[in-house]
Design an enzyme around this catalytic site. Sequence first.
Site, PDB file in Angstrom:
ATOM      1  N   SER A 165       0.827  -1.206   0.000  1.00  0.00           N
ATOM      2  CA  SER A 165       0.000   0.000   0.000  1.00  0.00           C
ATOM      3  C   SER A 165       0.860   1.255   0.000  1.00  0.00           C
ATOM      4  O   SER A 165       0.393   2.340  -0.342  1.00  0.00           O
ATOM      5  CB  SER A 165      -0.925   0.011   1.217  1.00  0.00           C
ATOM      6  N   GLU A 308       0.937  -6.596   9.071  1.00  0.00           N
ATOM      7  CA  GLU A 308       2.029  -6.348  10.004  1.00  0.00           C
ATOM      8  C   GLU A 308       1.813  -7.033  11.347  1.00  0.00           C
ATOM      9  O   GLU A 308       2.755  -7.219  12.124  1.00  0.00           O
ATOM     10  CB  GLU A 308       2.190  -4.845  10.223  1.00  0.00           C
ATOM     11  N   LYS A 405      14.258  -0.259  15.053  1.00  0.00           N
ATOM     12  CA  LYS A 405      13.623   0.235  13.820  1.00  0.00           C
ATOM     13  C   LYS A 405      12.354   1.002  14.135  1.00  0.00           C
ATOM     14  O   LYS A 405      12.074   2.047  13.533  1.00  0.00           O
ATOM     15  CB  LYS A 405      13.318  -0.957  12.897  1.00  0.00           C
TER      16      LYS A 405
END
Length: 422
Positions: A165, A308, A405
Amino acid sequence: MTQFWPAPAASGAVRATVPVPGSKSITNRALVLAALAEGPSTLRGPLRSRDTELMAEALRALGSDLQDGPEGSWRVAPGPLRGPAEVDCGLAGTVMRFLPPVAALAEGRVTFDGDPRARERPLDAVLNALRALGADISGDSLPFELHGTGKLAGGAVTIDASASSQFVSGLLLSAPCFEQGVTVTHAGEPVPSLPHIDMTVSMLRAAGVEVDDSTWDVWRVAPGPIRALDLDVEPDLSNATPFLAAAAVTGGSVTVPGWPERTDQAGDAIRDILARMGATVELGPAGLTVTGPAELAPLDIDLHDVGELTPTVAALAAFAAGRSRLRGVAHLRGHETDRLAALQRELTGLGGDVEQTDDGLLIEPRPLTGGNWHSYADHRMATAGAILGLLVPGVLVEDIATTRKTIPDFPGMWSSMLGAVD
Protein backbone atom coordinates in the site's frame (compact mmCIF):
# COMPACT_ATOMS: atom_id res chain seq x y z
CA MET A 1 29.49 -11.49 15.64
CA THR A 2 25.91 -12.71 16.03
CA GLN A 3 24.38 -11.79 19.38
CA PHE A 4 21.41 -13.56 20.98
CA TRP A 5 19.14 -12.06 23.63
CA PRO A 6 17.79 -14.52 26.23
CA ALA A 7 14.05 -13.87 26.03
CA PRO A 8 12.80 -13.61 29.63
CA ALA A 9 10.29 -16.22 30.74
CA ALA A 10 7.26 -15.00 32.65
CA SER A 11 7.18 -16.25 36.23
CA GLY A 12 3.40 -15.81 36.36
CA ALA A 13 0.54 -13.80 34.91
CA VAL A 14 1.83 -10.49 33.58
CA ARG A 15 0.08 -7.46 35.10
CA ALA A 16 1.40 -4.12 33.91
CA THR A 17 0.68 -0.74 32.37
CA VAL A 18 2.88 -0.20 29.31
CA PRO A 19 3.08 3.29 27.73
CA VAL A 20 3.95 2.88 24.05
CA PRO A 21 5.88 5.45 21.94
CA GLY A 22 4.27 7.27 19.03
CA SER A 23 3.12 5.73 15.78
CA LYS A 24 5.79 5.22 13.12
CA SER A 25 3.19 5.35 10.35
CA ILE A 26 1.77 8.66 11.55
CA THR A 27 5.19 10.15 12.35
CA ASN A 28 6.70 9.49 8.94
CA ARG A 29 3.62 10.67 7.06
CA ALA A 30 3.53 13.81 9.20
CA LEU A 31 7.21 14.51 8.56
CA VAL A 32 6.67 14.36 4.79
CA LEU A 33 3.61 16.61 4.94
CA ALA A 34 5.41 19.08 7.24
CA ALA A 35 8.36 19.26 4.83
CA LEU A 36 5.96 20.18 2.01
CA ALA A 37 3.65 22.46 4.02
CA GLU A 38 3.19 26.20 3.57
CA GLY A 39 4.53 27.03 7.04
CA PRO A 40 6.29 25.65 10.14
CA SER A 41 4.80 22.54 11.80
CA THR A 42 5.00 21.00 15.27
CA LEU A 43 4.80 17.25 15.92
CA ARG A 44 4.32 16.32 19.57
CA GLY A 45 4.99 12.79 20.79
CA PRO A 46 6.56 11.56 17.53
CA LEU A 47 8.27 8.21 17.44
CA ARG A 48 12.04 8.48 17.77
CA SER A 49 13.36 5.28 16.20
CA ARG A 50 15.63 4.23 13.36
CA ASP A 51 12.90 4.51 10.71
CA THR A 52 11.79 7.98 11.77
CA GLU A 53 15.31 9.28 12.31
CA LEU A 54 16.19 8.11 8.79
CA MET A 55 13.19 10.03 7.47
CA ALA A 56 14.16 13.13 9.43
CA GLU A 57 17.78 13.01 8.23
CA ALA A 58 16.67 12.54 4.62
CA LEU A 59 14.35 15.56 4.80
CA ARG A 60 17.13 17.64 6.34
CA ALA A 61 19.40 16.59 3.46
CA LEU A 62 16.73 17.74 1.00
CA GLY A 63 16.45 21.18 2.60
CA SER A 64 13.97 21.01 5.47
CA ASP A 65 14.81 22.73 8.76
CA LEU A 66 13.94 20.01 11.26
CA GLN A 67 14.73 20.82 14.89
CA ASP A 68 14.20 19.17 18.27
CA GLY A 69 11.53 20.86 20.36
CA PRO A 70 10.39 20.49 24.00
CA GLU A 71 9.59 17.04 25.41
CA GLY A 72 10.75 15.14 22.35
CA SER A 73 8.72 17.12 19.84
CA TRP A 74 9.88 17.99 16.34
CA ARG A 75 9.59 21.39 14.70
CA VAL A 76 9.69 21.35 10.92
CA ALA A 77 10.13 24.43 8.75
CA PRO A 78 9.88 23.70 5.02
CA GLY A 79 12.74 24.92 2.86
CA PRO A 80 13.49 24.87 -0.85
CA LEU A 81 14.00 21.25 -1.87
CA ARG A 82 17.38 20.77 -3.50
CA GLY A 83 20.23 18.44 -4.27
CA PRO A 84 22.79 17.16 -4.35
CA ALA A 85 21.55 14.97 -1.53
CA GLU A 86 21.96 11.40 -0.37
CA VAL A 87 19.09 9.45 1.20
CA ASP A 88 19.82 6.43 3.42
CA CYS A 89 16.63 4.35 3.47
CA GLY A 90 17.96 1.77 5.92
CA LEU A 91 15.32 -0.95 5.83
CA ALA A 92 12.41 1.52 6.07
CA GLY A 93 9.70 0.98 3.48
CA THR A 94 8.21 4.39 4.28
CA VAL A 95 11.51 6.13 3.49
CA MET A 96 12.24 4.27 0.26
CA ARG A 97 8.65 4.70 -1.02
CA PHE A 98 7.53 8.07 0.40
CA LEU A 99 10.66 10.10 -0.38
CA PRO A 100 11.21 9.55 -4.13
CA PRO A 101 8.09 11.67 -4.91
CA VAL A 102 9.43 14.37 -2.56
CA ALA A 103 12.85 14.20 -4.21
CA ALA A 104 11.18 14.54 -7.62
CA LEU A 105 10.14 18.03 -6.49
CA ALA A 106 13.72 18.97 -5.61
CA GLU A 107 16.15 20.73 -7.89
CA GLY A 108 19.27 18.66 -8.44
CA ARG A 109 20.54 15.11 -8.06
CA VAL A 110 19.30 12.88 -5.21
CA THR A 111 20.73 9.39 -4.66
CA PHE A 112 18.96 6.64 -2.71
CA ASP A 113 20.39 3.51 -1.09
CA GLY A 114 19.79 1.40 2.00
CA ASP A 115 20.54 -1.83 3.83
CA PRO A 116 21.34 -4.94 1.75
CA ARG A 117 17.85 -6.39 2.29
CA ALA A 118 16.31 -3.07 1.24
CA ARG A 119 17.80 -3.59 -2.23
CA GLU A 120 15.60 -6.69 -2.55
CA ARG A 121 12.33 -5.00 -1.57
CA PRO A 122 9.90 -4.08 -4.38
CA LEU A 123 10.17 -0.45 -5.46
CA ASP A 124 9.62 -0.37 -9.22
CA ALA A 125 5.90 0.46 -8.98
CA VAL A 126 6.50 3.88 -7.42
CA LEU A 127 9.58 4.65 -9.54
CA ASN A 128 7.84 3.77 -12.81
CA ALA A 129 4.82 5.82 -11.71
CA LEU A 130 7.06 8.83 -11.10
CA ARG A 131 8.62 8.42 -14.54
CA ALA A 132 5.13 8.43 -16.05
CA LEU A 133 4.40 11.64 -14.13
CA GLY A 134 7.52 13.37 -15.46
CA ALA A 135 10.43 12.40 -13.19
CA ASP A 136 13.94 11.53 -14.39
CA ILE A 137 15.06 8.39 -12.52
CA SER A 138 17.83 5.90 -13.27
CA GLY A 139 17.20 2.43 -11.84
CA ASP A 140 14.23 0.34 -10.70
CA SER A 141 15.42 -0.58 -7.19
CA LEU A 142 17.92 0.58 -4.62
CA PRO A 143 20.40 2.07 -5.30
CA PHE A 144 18.99 4.59 -7.77
CA GLU A 145 19.42 8.23 -8.71
CA LEU A 146 16.81 10.91 -9.31
CA HIS A 147 17.44 14.17 -11.19
CA GLY A 148 14.92 16.81 -10.13
CA THR A 149 14.02 20.07 -11.85
CA GLY A 150 12.15 21.63 -8.94
CA LYS A 151 8.71 20.62 -10.17
CA LEU A 152 6.73 17.64 -11.40
CA ALA A 153 3.85 17.66 -13.88
CA GLY A 154 1.77 14.99 -12.18
CA GLY A 155 -1.48 13.78 -13.72
CA ALA A 156 -2.99 10.31 -14.02
CA VAL A 157 -1.08 7.08 -13.50
CA THR A 158 -1.98 3.39 -13.18
CA ILE A 159 0.09 1.16 -10.91
CA ASP A 160 0.04 -2.32 -9.43
CA ALA A 161 0.13 -1.79 -5.66
CA SER A 162 -0.58 -5.41 -4.75
CA ALA A 163 2.90 -5.71 -3.18
CA SER A 164 2.51 -2.71 -0.86
CA SER A 165 0.00 0.00 0.00
CA GLN A 166 3.02 2.28 0.46
CA PHE A 167 3.23 2.70 -3.32
CA VAL A 168 -0.10 4.52 -3.24
CA SER A 169 0.57 6.48 -0.04
CA GLY A 170 3.95 7.66 -1.30
CA LEU A 171 2.40 9.20 -4.42
CA LEU A 172 -0.53 10.75 -2.56
CA LEU A 173 1.54 12.49 0.13
CA SER A 174 3.46 14.66 -2.36
CA ALA A 175 0.66 14.95 -4.92
CA PRO A 176 -0.67 18.36 -3.75
CA CYS A 177 2.68 19.83 -4.86
CA PHE A 178 2.51 18.32 -8.36
CA GLU A 179 1.38 20.82 -11.01
CA GLN A 180 -1.70 18.72 -11.88
CA GLY A 181 -2.03 16.84 -8.62
CA VAL A 182 -2.36 13.13 -9.20
CA THR A 183 -4.93 10.44 -9.95
CA VAL A 184 -3.66 7.01 -8.93
CA THR A 185 -5.49 3.94 -10.22
CA HIS A 186 -4.60 0.50 -8.92
CA ALA A 187 -4.76 -2.43 -11.35
CA GLY A 188 -3.90 -5.85 -9.96
CA GLU A 189 -4.61 -8.13 -7.04
CA PRO A 190 -6.20 -6.40 -4.02
CA VAL A 191 -4.06 -3.77 -2.31
CA PRO A 192 -2.85 -5.00 1.09
CA SER A 193 -3.00 -2.94 4.28
CA LEU A 194 -5.71 -0.56 3.08
CA PRO A 195 -6.00 1.09 6.53
CA HIS A 196 -2.61 2.65 5.83
CA ILE A 197 -3.96 4.35 2.71
CA ASP A 198 -6.99 5.48 4.72
CA MET A 199 -4.55 7.02 7.21
CA THR A 200 -2.76 8.86 4.39
CA VAL A 201 -6.05 10.21 3.03
CA SER A 202 -7.21 11.32 6.49
CA MET A 203 -3.95 13.14 7.20
CA LEU A 204 -4.02 14.88 3.81
CA ARG A 205 -7.59 16.07 4.41
CA ALA A 206 -6.68 17.27 7.91
CA ALA A 207 -3.97 19.38 6.24
CA GLY A 208 -6.53 20.99 3.94
CA VAL A 209 -5.86 18.87 0.85
CA GLU A 210 -8.73 17.83 -1.43
CA VAL A 211 -8.80 14.04 -1.85
CA ASP A 212 -11.43 11.98 -3.69
CA ASP A 213 -11.40 8.27 -2.87
CA SER A 214 -15.06 7.63 -3.70
CA THR A 215 -14.17 5.21 -6.53
CA TRP A 216 -12.74 1.86 -5.49
CA ASP A 217 -8.99 1.58 -6.22
CA VAL A 218 -8.82 5.18 -7.47
CA TRP A 219 -7.41 8.10 -5.48
CA ARG A 220 -7.50 11.70 -6.75
CA VAL A 221 -5.49 14.45 -5.05
CA ALA A 222 -5.99 18.02 -6.21
CA PRO A 223 -3.03 20.40 -6.43
CA GLY A 224 -2.88 23.02 -3.71
CA PRO A 225 -1.22 24.09 -0.48
CA ILE A 226 -0.62 21.80 2.50
CA ARG A 227 -1.47 23.48 5.80
CA ALA A 228 1.15 23.47 8.52
CA LEU A 229 0.63 20.69 11.07
CA ASP A 230 0.04 21.01 14.80
CA LEU A 231 -0.19 17.35 15.68
CA ASP A 232 -0.23 15.06 18.70
CA VAL A 233 0.98 11.67 17.45
CA GLU A 234 -1.02 8.64 18.64
CA PRO A 235 0.74 5.70 20.32
CA ASP A 236 1.91 3.05 17.85
CA LEU A 237 -0.80 0.42 18.12
CA SER A 238 1.08 -2.22 16.11
CA ASN A 239 4.06 -1.87 18.43
CA ALA A 240 1.69 -2.28 21.37
CA THR A 241 0.57 -5.72 20.21
CA PRO A 242 3.46 -7.78 21.66
CA PHE A 243 2.74 -6.34 25.12
CA LEU A 244 -0.97 -7.08 24.83
CA ALA A 245 -0.07 -10.57 23.59
CA ALA A 246 1.93 -11.04 26.80
CA ALA A 247 -1.28 -10.62 28.78
CA ALA A 248 -3.10 -13.05 26.49
CA VAL A 249 -0.58 -15.89 26.67
CA THR A 250 0.12 -15.62 30.42
CA GLY A 251 -3.48 -15.10 31.55
CA GLY A 252 -2.50 -11.69 32.87
CA SER A 253 -3.64 -8.13 32.25
CA VAL A 254 -1.84 -5.34 30.36
CA THR A 255 -3.04 -1.77 29.83
CA VAL A 256 -1.73 0.50 27.07
CA PRO A 257 -2.56 4.13 27.94
CA GLY A 258 -3.72 6.62 25.33
CA TRP A 259 -5.37 4.10 23.02
CA PRO A 260 -7.56 6.20 20.69
CA GLU A 261 -11.29 5.60 20.48
CA ARG A 262 -11.13 6.12 16.71
CA THR A 263 -8.05 5.63 14.56
CA ASP A 264 -6.83 4.69 11.10
CA GLN A 265 -3.98 2.60 12.51
CA ALA A 266 -4.00 -1.03 11.39
CA GLY A 267 -2.86 -2.12 14.85
CA ASP A 268 -6.30 -1.36 16.26
CA ALA A 269 -7.41 -4.69 14.75
CA ILE A 270 -5.63 -6.49 17.60
CA ARG A 271 -8.69 -5.76 19.76
CA ASP A 272 -10.93 -8.01 17.67
CA ILE A 273 -8.22 -10.63 17.17
CA LEU A 274 -7.58 -11.05 20.89
CA ALA A 275 -11.30 -11.07 21.66
CA ARG A 276 -11.78 -13.87 19.11
CA MET A 277 -9.04 -15.81 20.86
CA GLY A 278 -10.91 -15.54 24.15
CA ALA A 279 -9.30 -12.53 25.81
CA THR A 280 -11.29 -9.82 27.55
CA VAL A 281 -10.70 -6.49 25.79
CA GLU A 282 -11.81 -3.20 27.37
CA LEU A 283 -11.28 0.34 26.09
CA GLY A 284 -11.74 2.98 28.78
CA PRO A 285 -10.31 6.19 30.23
CA ALA A 286 -7.15 4.38 31.36
CA GLY A 287 -6.49 3.04 27.87
CA LEU A 288 -6.89 -0.41 26.31
CA THR A 289 -6.78 -3.30 28.78
CA VAL A 290 -6.40 -6.90 27.67
CA THR A 291 -6.93 -9.74 30.14
CA GLY A 292 -5.88 -13.18 29.01
CA PRO A 293 -8.15 -16.24 29.03
CA ALA A 294 -7.51 -19.59 30.66
CA GLU A 295 -7.01 -21.01 27.16
CA LEU A 296 -6.44 -19.29 23.82
CA ALA A 297 -8.90 -20.20 21.08
CA PRO A 298 -7.54 -20.97 17.60
CA LEU A 299 -8.21 -18.65 14.67
CA ASP A 300 -9.13 -18.82 11.01
CA ILE A 301 -8.52 -15.22 10.00
CA ASP A 302 -7.82 -13.04 6.96
CA LEU A 303 -5.01 -10.63 7.87
CA HIS A 304 -4.71 -9.03 4.41
CA ASP A 305 -5.44 -5.51 5.65
CA VAL A 306 -3.34 -5.86 8.81
CA GLY A 307 -0.44 -8.03 7.66
CA GLU A 308 2.03 -6.35 10.00
CA LEU A 309 0.27 -8.12 12.91
CA THR A 310 0.99 -11.57 11.46
CA PRO A 311 4.15 -12.34 13.51
CA THR A 312 2.34 -11.47 16.75
CA VAL A 313 -0.72 -13.50 15.76
CA ALA A 314 1.47 -16.44 14.73
CA ALA A 315 3.14 -16.42 18.16
CA LEU A 316 -0.29 -16.39 19.82
CA ALA A 317 -1.50 -19.22 17.57
CA ALA A 318 1.45 -21.36 18.64
CA PHE A 319 -0.12 -21.47 22.13
CA ALA A 320 -3.76 -21.86 21.07
CA ALA A 321 -5.96 -24.87 21.82
CA GLY A 322 -6.16 -25.98 18.19
CA ARG A 323 -5.10 -25.39 14.62
CA SER A 324 -5.05 -21.81 13.31
CA ARG A 325 -5.10 -20.61 9.72
CA LEU A 326 -3.70 -17.15 8.88
CA ARG A 327 -4.80 -16.04 5.39
CA GLY A 328 -4.43 -13.19 2.94
CA VAL A 329 -0.80 -12.32 3.63
CA ALA A 330 1.16 -13.51 0.60
CA HIS A 331 2.54 -9.96 0.32
CA LEU A 332 4.54 -10.54 3.52
CA ARG A 333 7.07 -12.43 1.40
CA GLY A 334 8.29 -8.98 0.29
CA HIS A 335 8.54 -7.30 3.70
CA GLU A 336 11.69 -6.76 5.79
CA THR A 337 12.22 -10.48 5.24
CA ASP A 338 10.02 -13.21 3.77
CA ARG A 339 7.96 -13.28 6.94
CA LEU A 340 6.00 -16.41 6.04
CA ALA A 341 9.12 -18.48 5.39
CA ALA A 342 10.81 -17.00 8.46
CA LEU A 343 7.90 -17.78 10.78
CA GLN A 344 7.61 -21.32 9.45
CA ARG A 345 11.36 -21.93 9.80
CA GLU A 346 11.70 -20.48 13.30
CA LEU A 347 8.54 -21.98 14.81
CA THR A 348 9.46 -25.36 13.36
CA GLY A 349 12.94 -24.96 14.82
CA LEU A 350 11.41 -24.71 18.30
CA GLY A 351 9.32 -27.84 17.73
CA GLY A 352 6.22 -26.28 16.17
CA ASP A 353 4.14 -27.68 13.32
CA VAL A 354 3.77 -24.93 10.71
CA GLU A 355 2.88 -25.18 7.03
CA GLN A 356 3.01 -22.44 4.44
CA THR A 357 0.03 -22.01 2.13
CA ASP A 358 -0.15 -19.89 -1.01
CA ASP A 359 -1.24 -16.89 1.06
CA GLY A 360 -0.46 -17.61 4.68
CA LEU A 361 0.26 -20.17 7.39
CA LEU A 362 -1.32 -23.19 9.05
CA ILE A 363 -0.18 -23.46 12.68
CA GLU A 364 -0.78 -26.64 14.70
CA PRO A 365 0.24 -26.11 18.34
CA ARG A 366 2.91 -28.45 19.63
CA PRO A 367 5.01 -28.42 22.82
CA LEU A 368 7.86 -26.01 22.15
CA THR A 369 11.42 -26.09 23.39
CA GLY A 370 14.09 -23.43 23.71
CA GLY A 371 16.56 -22.61 21.00
CA ASN A 372 17.78 -19.88 18.70
CA TRP A 373 15.13 -17.62 17.16
CA HIS A 374 16.50 -15.76 14.15
CA SER A 375 15.16 -12.28 13.47
CA TYR A 376 16.42 -11.74 9.90
CA ALA A 377 16.91 -8.04 10.72
CA ASP A 378 13.10 -7.86 11.06
CA HIS A 379 11.76 -6.06 14.13
CA ARG A 380 8.46 -7.94 14.17
CA MET A 381 10.19 -11.31 13.97
CA ALA A 382 12.25 -10.28 16.99
CA THR A 383 9.21 -9.30 19.06
CA ALA A 384 7.44 -12.54 18.08
CA GLY A 385 10.38 -14.43 19.56
CA ALA A 386 10.03 -12.46 22.79
CA ILE A 387 6.35 -13.47 23.05
CA LEU A 388 7.26 -17.15 22.64
CA GLY A 389 9.98 -16.83 25.25
CA LEU A 390 7.41 -15.89 27.89
CA LEU A 391 6.22 -19.50 28.06
CA VAL A 392 9.17 -21.35 26.50
CA PRO A 393 12.35 -21.19 28.59
CA GLY A 394 15.58 -20.90 26.67
CA VAL A 395 14.45 -18.93 23.62
CA LEU A 396 17.41 -16.88 22.36
CA VAL A 397 16.41 -14.03 20.02
CA GLU A 398 19.00 -13.01 17.45
CA ASP A 399 19.77 -9.29 17.11
CA ILE A 400 17.11 -7.89 19.44
CA ALA A 401 18.57 -4.47 18.56
CA THR A 402 16.70 -4.65 15.25
CA THR A 403 13.60 -3.61 17.24
CA ARG A 404 15.09 -0.08 17.31
CA LYS A 405 13.62 0.23 13.82
CA THR A 406 10.30 1.17 15.43
CA ILE A 407 10.74 0.84 19.25
CA PRO A 408 13.62 2.76 20.84
CA ASP A 409 14.11 0.38 23.79
CA PHE A 410 12.09 -2.81 23.39
CA PRO A 411 14.24 -4.94 25.76
CA GLY A 412 13.90 -2.32 28.52
CA MET A 413 10.13 -2.03 28.05
CA TRP A 414 9.78 -5.83 28.02
CA SER A 415 11.79 -6.24 31.22
CA SER A 416 9.83 -3.45 32.95
CA MET A 417 6.57 -5.15 32.00
CA LEU A 418 7.79 -8.46 33.43
CA GLY A 419 8.69 -6.76 36.69
CA ALA A 420 5.00 -6.98 37.61
CA VAL A 421 3.66 -10.54 37.62
CA ASP A 422 1.42 -12.53 39.91
